[in-house]
Motif scaffolding. Structure first.
Motif, PDB file in Angstrom:
ATOM      1  N   UNK A  72      11.734 -12.673  -6.637  1.00 56.83           N
ATOM      2  CA  UNK A  72      10.321 -12.400  -6.401  1.00 56.83           C
ATOM      3  C   UNK A  72      10.290 -11.932  -4.856  1.00 56.83           C
ATOM      4  N   UNK A  73      11.148 -12.712  -4.207  1.00 55.69           N
ATOM      5  CA  UNK A  73      11.039 -12.686  -2.515  1.00 55.69           C
ATOM      6  C   UNK A  73      11.671 -11.838  -1.896  1.00 55.69           C
ATOM      7  N   UNK A  74      12.589 -11.098  -2.893  1.00 59.26           N
ATOM      8  CA  UNK A  74      13.454 -10.019  -2.262  1.00 59.26           C
ATOM      9  C   UNK A  74      12.947  -8.914  -1.582  1.00 59.26           C
ATOM     10  N   UNK A  75      13.521  -8.140  -0.859  1.00 57.77           N
ATOM     11  CA  UNK A  75      12.697  -7.067   0.130  1.00 57.77           C
ATOM     12  C   UNK A  75      12.090  -6.097  -0.944  1.00 57.77           C
ATOM     13  N   UNK A  76      13.072  -5.803  -1.986  1.00 55.45           N
ATOM     14  CA  UNK A  76      12.185  -4.960  -2.855  1.00 55.45           C
ATOM     15  C   UNK A  76      12.334  -6.017  -4.344  1.00 55.45           C
ATOM     16  N   UNK A  77      10.964  -6.745  -4.551  1.00 58.75           N
ATOM     17  CA  UNK A  77      10.842  -7.594  -5.528  1.00 58.75           C
ATOM     18  C   UNK A  77      11.311  -7.056  -6.977  1.00 58.75           C
ATOM     19  N   UNK A  78      11.827  -8.015  -7.723  1.00 57.63           N
ATOM     20  CA  UNK A  78      12.248  -7.452  -9.299  1.00 57.63           C
ATOM     21  C   UNK A  78      11.259  -8.503  -9.961  1.00 57.63           C
ATOM     22  N   UNK A  79      10.123  -8.049 -10.271  1.00 58.53           N
ATOM     23  CA  UNK A  79       9.264  -8.955 -10.902  1.00 58.53           C
ATOM     24  C   UNK A  79       9.792  -9.242 -12.508  1.00 58.53           C
ATOM     25  N   UNK A  80      10.203  -8.235 -13.037  1.00 58.68           N
ATOM     26  CA  UNK A  80      10.462  -8.443 -14.444  1.00 58.68           C
ATOM     27  C   UNK A  80      11.598  -9.777 -14.730  1.00 58.68           C
ATOM     28  N   UNK A  81      12.658  -9.676 -13.623  1.00 58.30           N
ATOM     29  CA  UNK A  81      13.575 -10.812 -13.646  1.00 58.30           C
ATOM     30  C   UNK A  81      13.131 -11.804 -13.117  1.00 58.30           C
ATOM     31  N   UNK A  82      12.042 -11.912 -12.320  1.00 57.36           N
ATOM     32  CA  UNK A  82      11.466 -13.170 -11.815  1.00 57.36           C
ATOM     33  C   UNK A  82      10.758 -13.805 -12.980  1.00 57.36           C
ATOM     34  N   UNK A  83       9.934 -12.861 -13.662  1.00 55.88           N
ATOM     35  CA  UNK A  83       9.232 -13.636 -14.955  1.00 55.88           C
ATOM     36  C   UNK A  83      10.191 -14.027 -15.861  1.00 55.88           C
ATOM     37  N   UNK A  84      11.336 -13.495 -15.954  1.00 50.22           N
ATOM     38  CA  UNK A  84      12.280 -13.894 -16.954  1.00 50.22           C
ATOM     39  C   UNK A  84      12.800 -15.124 -16.692  1.00 50.22           C
ATOM     40  N   UNK A  85      13.041 -15.480 -15.701  1.00 53.44           N
ATOM     41  CA  UNK A  85      13.940 -16.506 -14.813  1.00 53.44           C
ATOM     42  C   UNK A  85      12.640 -17.915 -15.001  1.00 53.44           C
ATOM     43  N   UNK A  86      11.371 -17.574 -14.537  1.00 52.74           N
ATOM     44  CA  UNK A  86      10.286 -18.363 -14.599  1.00 52.74           C
ATOM     45  C   UNK A  86      10.216 -19.010 -15.950  1.00 52.74           C
ATOM     46  N   UNK A  87      10.066 -18.051 -16.633  1.00 52.88           N
ATOM     47  CA  UNK A  87       9.876 -18.284 -18.417  1.00 52.88           C
ATOM     48  C   UNK A  87      11.119 -19.193 -18.734  1.00 52.88           C
ATOM     49  N   UNK A  88      12.000 -18.737 -18.634  1.00 50.81           N
ATOM     50  CA  UNK A  88      13.320 -19.881 -19.011  1.00 50.81           C
ATOM     51  C   UNK A  88      13.161 -21.383 -18.439  1.00 50.81           C
ATOM     52  N   UNK A  89      12.531 -21.451 -17.126  1.00 47.27           N
ATOM     53  CA  UNK A  89      12.614 -22.703 -16.348  1.00 47.27           C
ATOM     54  C   UNK A  89      11.540 -23.527 -17.200  1.00 47.27           C
ATOM     55  N   UNK A  90      10.471 -22.585 -17.554  1.00 45.87           N
ATOM     56  CA  UNK A  90       9.219 -23.407 -18.255  1.00 45.87           C
ATOM     57  C   UNK A  90       9.397 -23.783 -19.757  1.00 45.87           C
ATOM     58  N   UNK A  91      10.576 -22.883 -20.352  1.00 48.36           N
ATOM     59  CA  UNK A  91      10.828 -23.392 -21.660  1.00 48.36           C
ATOM     60  C   UNK A  91      11.712 -24.519 -21.688  1.00 48.36           C
ATOM     61  N   UNK A  92      12.719 -24.661 -20.511  1.00 48.32           N
ATOM     62  CA  UNK A  92      13.534 -25.938 -20.334  1.00 48.32           C
ATOM     63  C   UNK A  92      12.906 -26.905 -20.123  1.00 48.32           C
ATOM     64  N   UNK A  93      11.717 -26.608 -19.192  1.00 51.66           N
ATOM     65  CA  UNK A  93      10.707 -27.920 -18.713  1.00 51.66           C
ATOM     66  C   UNK A  93       9.346 -27.376 -18.553  1.00 51.66           C
ATOM     67  N   UNK A  94       8.516 -27.658 -19.772  1.00 47.39           N
ATOM     68  CA  UNK A  94       7.113 -26.886 -19.508  1.00 47.39           C
ATOM     69  C   UNK A  94       6.323 -27.673 -18.503  1.00 47.39           C
TER      70      UNK A  94
END
Length: 150
Positions: A72-94
């Motif tokens: 998300x913070x990269x110079x050119x944000x990759x929001x789809x990848x950011x959402x994928x990673x956040x959702x993985x984190x929330x699946x692992x720990x809601x």
């Protein structure tokens, strides 16, 4: 002869043990390096370290949360990848407070304040109040977003 054989076996056993000893950094060491890279805004280094840590510990919600943050913070944000990673984190720990805060901020970047507000409500439930740091940070980001988009 037997002494020589025992000495050779001892050397071979030591060599076999050394080959099994991990030679690279652990996931926690990679996380520490990634956090330093994030502080320095060295997103490529952070992505490398966090990607390696995710391979080593795929069920580590903190790793996935920081991966999302980095995308998300990269110079050119990759929001789809950011959402994928956040959702993985929330699946692992809601109840992962950082992931709720950061995915909410990502939704604001994606012009979806209603989705951000869902994560703000989740933080209120998790924190039990409106004074935990993650809640306060996301609430401020939502308020700022609304002020700018009146």
């Amino acid at each position: 002869m037997i002494k020589t054989l025992i000495a050779c076996l001892a050397l071979l056993a030591g060599a076999a043990f050394a080959a099994d000893t991990p030679s690279g950094p652990t996931a926690s060491e990679r996380m520490a390096t990634a956090r330093k890279a994030i502080d320095a805004k060295d997103w490529n280094k952070a992505l490398f370290e966090l990607s390696q840590a995710a391979r080593e510990e795929p069920r580590n919600a903190d790793v996935h949360n920081l991966l999302g943050y980095t995308y998300r913070k990269k110079a050119t944000p990759d929001l789809p990848k950011a959402f994928e990673e956040y959702n993985t984190a929330l699946k692992l720990n809601p109840k992962h407070k950082g992931a709720h805060e950061y995915i909410g901020e990502a939704y604001l970047m994606d012009k979806k304040p209603a989705e951000a507000e869902k994560h703000l409500a989740a933080l209120e439930q998790i924190c039990g109040n409106k004074t935990c740091e993650e809640y306060e940070d996301l609430a401020k980001a939502i308020a700022d977003y609304k002020d700018k988009n009146k």
